[in-house]
Design a protein around this motif. Structure first.
Motif, PDB file in Angstrom:
ATOM      1  N   GLU A  39     104.340 109.853 -49.538  1.00  0.00           N
ATOM      2  CA  GLU A  39     105.382 110.222 -50.490  1.00  0.00           C
ATOM      3  C   GLU A  39     104.802 110.405 -51.882  1.00  0.00           C
ATOM      4  O   GLU A  39     103.791 109.799 -52.243  1.00  0.00           O
ATOM      5  N   TRP A  58     113.173 107.161 -43.135  1.00  0.00           N
ATOM      6  CA  TRP A  58     111.872 107.255 -42.471  1.00  0.00           C
ATOM      7  C   TRP A  58     112.046 107.312 -40.943  1.00  0.00           C
ATOM      8  O   TRP A  58     111.399 108.123 -40.271  1.00  0.00           O
ATOM      9  N   LEU A  68     108.157 113.814 -49.209  1.00  0.00           N
ATOM     10  CA  LEU A  68     107.294 113.302 -48.143  1.00  0.00           C
ATOM     11  C   LEU A  68     106.485 114.475 -47.600  1.00  0.00           C
ATOM     12  O   LEU A  68     107.035 115.415 -47.039  1.00  0.00           O
TER      13      LEU A  68
END
Length: 491
Positions: free
Chosen positions: A172, A246, A200
Motif C-alpha cells: 500500500e 484485504w 494497493l
C-alpha cells in the motif's frame, strides 16, 4: 405414500466450490458431476445459481461447513469480527469472556436486542473458523531476521517452486491526489493535503501482471454516475486498508488465479491489516517479509511506486497548466478534480510503469532472477518535460511517502463502518462538480481533434497519434450505425 425416498447428500463449502470449478472451468457435464458427488442434478443447479454466495462464504467460513446459517444479529457479528481480527493482528491474547463482553458492547451501540450467550459464542466461532489455542510463551516480534540473512539463506528456497510470472508483491501507499508543488503554485492549495487515497499495488516479478486497487472516503460519489470506475475502488471512512477490505481483495485475486489455473506466491509486509485469521485461499500462498526489512526487501518500494507517483504528478501538473491557460484559478482547478478524474489518472500512471522497471526492482530487492542487478530506478524519473527543476519535482513526488495507509479502528469507528454498509448516500464532504453537460457529440470530438491537428502542423509536430485517434473515432461512429447515409454521420 410409501416407496424409496431420494437420498439427500449434504455437501461442504469446499465440495460446492469444486463443483463450480468442474462445471464452469473444466466444462464437465452437470450429470457427470452429480454422479461423482453422489447427489441429485437439482443440487448441482442450485449450487450454480448460488455461486456468488458460495464464493463469498469462503472468505472467512470453515470449508468443512455444510450450511450457511445467518445469525439473528449480523451487524453485531460483523463488528465483532472486525474487532477480533484487529486485535489478533497485534498478537493480542483474547479470551471467551472478552469476546462476550465486546459483543454485548457492540449490541448496545447498535441498538440491537441481542444478548450473547456461551452457545451463541460456540456457534459464532465455528462459523468464523476461530479456534482456541493455548499460548506457549508467545512474544510478538521475538524473531527479527536481517534482510541479508533472509535473502541469502531463505529467499531462494521459498522461490524454488515458482516461476517469476507466479511470484507477486503487494504493497500500500498513500496518495495526496490534489497536492501541488511547494511555492507560489499552491498558495491556494494548503487544504489539499487532506485529500488522500490509499492505493494497493499488485504485480508479478516479470511485469506481465499488474493491478492497482484504490481506497477512498466517498462511498457512492456522484461523479461515477452509475459507471464502473476505471480501476477497482473501495470505500472506507478513513481511506485505510482494513482486514475486511484485504480479505475481499485477496479472495478476488485468488478466484482470478484459479480461473487461470495458476498457483502463485505473494510477498507482503507484516502490516496488521494483512494478518487475517482464517483467510482461506486455494491458489495464493502469502509469504510475509521479516519485520523491519520491507524497505530493503519489498520490490515495490525499490522504485515501482516512485515511478507511478512520478507519472501521476506529471499528469496533474500538465492538467494544472492547461487549466491556467484557460484562465481558471488554482482553486477552481482543484475543485474541478473529481474522484473519477483521479482514478483515470491513476490507471494511466500505473499503465506507464513498464515491465522492465518492475523486473529491475525485483532484482534490486535481491530476488535471484536472470539479468543485471539495478541500484536505481528507471532513467525516465531523472528527466521531466514540465517547467520545474528536477530536484524540486522529485521532492514533490515524495510528498506523501509517510501517509498512514492503515491503523487501529476504535469501537465507534467499527460500528460506523458496519452501519454505513447499508447507507447508499456518500457522507463525505468531497463532492464532484454538479454541472453535467453530458458527453460531447461526434462532431464536437472531430472538431476538437482538427484543432489539435492544426496546432501540431503549425509547430512541426508529427501527427501520427492524431490520425490514429481519428480512425478510432470513425470506427466507433460506424459501429453504432448500420446501412445509413454518409451525411447522417455529421448531423
Amino acid at each position: 405414500m410409501t416407496g424409496k425416498g431420494r437420498k439427500i447428500t449434504s455437501l461442504t463449502i469446499k465440495q460446492k466450490l469444486e463443483i463450480i470449478n468442474l462445471v464452469n472451468q473444466d466444462k464437465i457435464s452437470k450429470n457427470e458431476v452429480a454422479k461423482e458427488y453422489n447427489c441429485d442434478i437439482s443440487t448441482i443447479h442450485r449450487i450454480l445459481r448460488n455461486q456468488k454466495e458460495v464464493e463469498l462464504s469462503v472468505t472467512r467460513n470453515n470449508l468443512k461447513r455444510k450450511r450457511l446459517r445467518q445469525s439473528s444479529c449480523n451487524k453485531v457479528e460483523n463488528a465483532l469480527l472486525q474487532w477480533f481480527d484487529q486485535m489478533r493482528a497485534t498478537d493480542a491474547a483474547i479470551s471467551n469472556a472478552q469476546i462476550l463482553q465486546k459483543a454485548k458492547e457492540f449490541a448496545i451501540k447498535m441498538n440491537c436486542d441481542f444478548e450473547p450467550s456461551s452457545g451463541w459464542l460456540w456457534r459464532w466461532q465455528r462459523r468464523e473458523n476461530i479456534q482456541y489455542k493455548k499460548l506457549q510463551g508467545e512474544i510478538a516480534d521475538a524473531y527479527h531476521a536481517q534482510a541479508g540473512t533472509f535473502r541469502d539463506s531463505l529467499l531462494k528456497d521459498i522461490l524454488k517452486d515458482y516461476e517469476p510470472c507466479n511470484i507477486f508483491n503487494a504493497d500500500e501507499s498513500g496518495l495526496f491526489y490534489k497536492a501541488l508543488p511547494n511555492g507560489t503554485l499552491c498558495k491556494e492549495g494548503g487544504k489539499t493535503q487532506k485529500d488522500h487515497l490509499t492505493l494497493l499495488f499488485l504485480c508479478n516479478a516479470d511485469g506481465t501482471f499488474k493491478k492497482v486497487f484504490v481506497i477512498g472516503k466517498p462511498r457512492n460519489s456522484r461523479c461515477f454516475n452509475e459507471k464502473d470506475p476505471p480501476v477497482p475502488y473501495y470505500s472506507q471512512n478513513k481511506a485505510w486498508m482494513t482486514v475486511s477490505l484485504w480479505s475481499m481483495i485477496m479472495k478476488e485475486f485468488d478466484r482470478e488465479m484459479g480461473k487461470q489455473k495458476r498457483k502463485v506466491l505473494l510477498f507482503v509486509d507484516n502490516a496488521s491489516c494483512h494478518k487475517v485469521n482464517g483467510l482461506c485461499l486455494e491458489n495464493v500462498k502469502i509469504e510475509f517479509f521479516p519485520s523491519n526489512t520491507t524497505s530493503v526487501l519489498q520490490p515495490l518500494e525499490q522504485g515501482v511506486i516512485h515511478c507511478f507517483k512520478f507519472y501521476f504528478r506529471k499528469i496533474l501538473i500538465r492538467k494544472l497548466i492547461l487549466s491556467t491557460e484557460k484562465g481558471e484559478s488554482i482553486k477552481e482547478f482543484l475543485n474541478s478534480i473529481s474522484i473519477l478524474n483521479v482514478l483515470t489518472y491513476i490507471k494511466r500512471s500505473w499503465w506507464l510503469v513498464t515491465s522492465e522497471t518492475i523486473k529491475n526492482c525485483f532484482r534490486k530487492a535481491g530476488f535471484p532472477f536472470d539479468g543485471n542487478r539495478f541500484d536505481c530506478i528507471e532513467e525516465v524519473c531523472d528527466t521531466i518535460d514540465i517547467p520545474m527543476e528536477i530536484e524540486e519535482f522529485q521532492e514533490y513526488v515524495a510528498c506523501d511517502n509517510n501517509v498512514n495507509c492503515f491503523g487501529t479502528l476504535t469501537d465507534d469507528e467499527i460500528v460506523e463502518c458496519v452501519l454505513s454498509e447499508d447507507n447508499e448516500v456518500c457522507q463525505s464532504s468531497e463532492e464532484c462538480p454538479t454541472i453535467d453537460l453530458g458527453p460531447p457529440s461526434f462532431a464536437e470530438a472531430i472538431n476538437a481533434l482538427s484543432i489539435v491537428e492544426k496546432f501540431m502542423e503549425c509547430n512541426n509536430i508529427e501527427g501520427d497519434d492524431v490520425d490514429l485517434l481519428e480512425e478510432k473515432l470513425f470506427k466507433r461512429r460506424f459501429k453504432n450505425f448500420h446501412q445509413t447515409n454518409f451525411t447522417s454521420f455529421f448531423n
